[in-house]
Design an enzyme around this catalytic site. Sequence first.
Site, PDB file in Angstrom:
ATOM      1  N   ASP A   1       0.856  -1.178   0.000  1.00  0.00           N
ATOM      2  CA  ASP A   1       0.000   0.000   0.000  1.00  0.00           C
ATOM      3  C   ASP A   1       0.894   1.231   0.000  1.00  0.00           C
ATOM      4  OD1 ASP A   1      -1.720   2.087   0.508  1.00  0.00           O
ATOM      5  OD2 ASP A   1      -2.630   1.198   2.298  1.00  0.00           O
ATOM      6  N   VAL A   2       0.890   1.990  -1.089  1.00  0.00           N
ATOM      7  CA  VAL A   2       1.815   3.123  -1.206  1.00  0.00           C
ATOM      8  C   VAL A   2       1.460   4.273  -0.282  1.00  0.00           C
ATOM      9  CG1 VAL A   2       2.449   2.531  -3.572  1.00  0.00           C
ATOM     10  CG2 VAL A   2       0.585   4.180  -3.151  1.00  0.00           C
TER      11      VAL A   2
ATOM     12  N   ASN B   1       4.122   5.734  -9.645  1.00  0.00           N
ATOM     13  CA  ASN B   1       2.991   5.924 -10.559  1.00  0.00           C
ATOM     14  C   ASN B   1       1.645   5.894  -9.853  1.00  0.00           C
ATOM     15  OD1 ASN B   1       1.279   5.470 -13.147  1.00  0.00           O
ATOM     16  ND2 ASN B   1       0.992   3.573 -11.996  1.00  0.00           N
TER      17      ASN B   1
ATOM     18  N   TYR C   1      -6.406  16.491  -5.588  1.00  0.00           N
ATOM     19  CA  TYR C   1      -5.641  15.850  -6.658  1.00  0.00           C
ATOM     20  C   TYR C   1      -4.736  16.855  -7.358  1.00  0.00           C
ATOM     21  CZ  TYR C   1      -4.920  12.934 -10.867  1.00  0.00           C
ATOM     22  OH  TYR C   1      -4.377  12.217 -11.902  1.00  0.00           O
TER      23      TYR C   1
ATOM     24  N   LYS D   1      -0.574  16.793  -7.307  1.00  0.00           N
ATOM     25  CA  LYS D   1       0.173  16.671  -8.556  1.00  0.00           C
ATOM     26  C   LYS D   1       1.096  17.873  -8.767  1.00  0.00           C
ATOM     27  CE  LYS D   1      -1.464  12.714 -10.155  1.00  0.00           C
ATOM     28  NZ  LYS D   1      -0.608  11.517 -10.332  1.00  0.00           N
TER      29      LYS D   1
END
Length: 259
Positions: free
Chosen positions: A62-63, A89, A155, A159
């Site tokens: 789990d990142v 990613n 989000y 990013k």
Amino acid sequence: MGILEGQVACITGGTRGIGRGIAEAFLAEGASVVINGRDPAKARATIDELDAGERLYFIAGDVCKREDCEAIVDGTVERYGRLDIAVPNAGGSSGFAPVAETTDEAMNLAMTWIFWHTFWVMRRAFKYMIPQGSGRIISVGSLEGKVGKPVISPYVSAKHAVNGLTKSAAQEVGPLGITVNVLCPGGIETDMMTEAGPAAAEAMGLTYAEFLQWFARESAIKRLNDVADVGAVALLLASEAGAGITGSAISIDGGTSPY
């Protein structure tokens, strides 16, 4: 002989979508690849479909957990003896709401899933890349890392943060033979898009079909991109031909972004 023959890569979120597309591009050019994900069944299907034998390996994790990100990198080195390319990613949406209604939890999840995960993988990869005097970090950002979009501020914020991290890290490790870049795809109908897209479309007052048409209409090529488009640019950055490219946030969005 492929242009990545003898190279070793790890890709978080590599069992589907963009991550899988990058894995496929690397495998086709001779690399050994570790893919990560949370679903062993999905990983098994991906491994069977890509059919790369001993050159493809899966590490569950789990990142959103630092220890799992570090274990993915360490496990790659344990499996293949080195690490040449790291591709943070994994990531996704943490909900859709205007900023005035966005919760701390939604913002924290996006920052952990996208930014912190990228940082944790990058930092751990440097542990191996710096002593060997070579390496490639290829993060996967987004068009939304360059522009603002309504109802997805967590989000967008995460990013943008990945782009800043990329530029700073590139300055630090460039003299050491390591490049650091981030890919910024536009609209691609991946698994994540089909899962999260309908809710995003609804929050924007659109149907899902209209949402996809909006991405295509905004681009110069008037179509959605494909995971193979992203894989091709990742392959360039991973290869010797990409050695002079670092600190870049590279748009793969059909000309949607002005940057």
